[in-house]
Write a protein that holds these residues in place. Structure first.
Motif, PDB file in Angstrom:
ATOM      1  N   GLU A  18       0.815  -1.220   0.000  1.00 20.91           N
ATOM      2  CA  GLU A  18       0.000   0.000   0.000  1.00 20.91           C
ATOM      3  C   GLU A  18       0.846   1.267   0.000  1.00 20.91           C
ATOM      4  OE1 GLU A  18      -3.352   0.140  -0.146  1.00 20.91           O
ATOM      5  OE2 GLU A  18      -3.373  -2.032  -0.365  1.00 20.91           O
ATOM      6  N   LEU A  19       2.115   1.158  -0.348  1.00 23.23           N
ATOM      7  CA  LEU A  19       3.010   2.308  -0.266  1.00 23.23           C
ATOM      8  C   LEU A  19       2.588   3.440  -1.204  1.00 23.23           C
ATOM      9  CD1 LEU A  19       5.494   3.430   1.108  1.00 23.23           C
ATOM     10  CD2 LEU A  19       6.884   2.379  -0.679  1.00 23.23           C
ATOM     11  N   ARG A  20       2.198   3.110  -2.421  1.00 22.30           N
ATOM     12  CA  ARG A  20       1.779   4.157  -3.373  1.00 22.30           C
ATOM     13  C   ARG A  20       0.526   4.866  -2.884  1.00 22.30           C
ATOM     14  NH1 ARG A  20       1.762   3.372  -9.709  1.00 22.30           N
ATOM     15  NH2 ARG A  20       3.857   2.884  -9.089  1.00 22.30           N
ATOM     16  N   ARG A  21      -0.443   4.105  -2.416  1.00 17.37           N
ATOM     17  CA  ARG A  21      -1.678   4.708  -1.912  1.00 17.37           C
ATOM     18  C   ARG A  21      -1.395   5.541  -0.658  1.00 17.37           C
ATOM     19  NH1 ARG A  21      -6.670   0.888  -0.920  1.00 17.37           N
ATOM     20  NH2 ARG A  21      -6.233   0.522  -3.102  1.00 17.37           N
ATOM     21  N   GLY A  22      -0.531   5.038   0.210  1.00 21.54           N
ATOM     22  CA  GLY A  22      -0.193   5.767   1.433  1.00 21.54           C
ATOM     23  C   GLY A  22       0.519   7.076   1.144  1.00 21.54           C
TER      24      GLY A  22
END
Length: 119
Positions: A18-22
């Motif tokens: 979820e790094l991109r969304r975070g």
């Protein structure tokens, strides 16, 4: 120093999936805070004075402290690296650089630069 520290915790907070969304959510919240923050602070100052703004700002840091406290209980202690392996890897990054980027060893000063003359 604040931004790199927050970005360091991003992977711990959301995980690699979820790094991109975070990071997108972080950018959105930061942008919104820059836009709406001064307006909300102005309204609070007009209604109750400057002291209330300072107390509300101080209370907002409590959420950050709670999240970091929960993260610290979940994190594993770092393994102690092998001393020989660390010594071998210390300058390995230098060998991995492309040939045009590698630093060259400095040469000694020429005789003209050192003050002696050659006749």
């Amino acid at each position: 120093m604040d931004l790199p520290a927050r970005q360091t915790f991003m992977l711990d907070l959301v995980g690699p999936g979820e790094l991109r969304r975070g990071s997108s959510l972080f950018a959105t919240v930061t942008g919104l805070a820059r836009i709406a923050g001064p307006g909300v602070a102005g309204i609070i100052i007009a209604v109750s004075g400057e002291t209330a703004v300072f107390f509300i700002d101080a209370a907002s840091f409590l959420g950050v402290i709670v999240v970091l406290a929960k993260l610290s209980g979940r994190m594993k202690p770092a393994a102690v690296p092998d001393r020989e392996a660390t010594r071998a890897r210390r300058f390995r990054w230098l060998l991995d650089l492309p040939a045009g980027v590698r630093p060259r060893p400095r040469r000694r000063c020429s005789s003209a630069a050192s003050g002696s003359s050659s006749r």
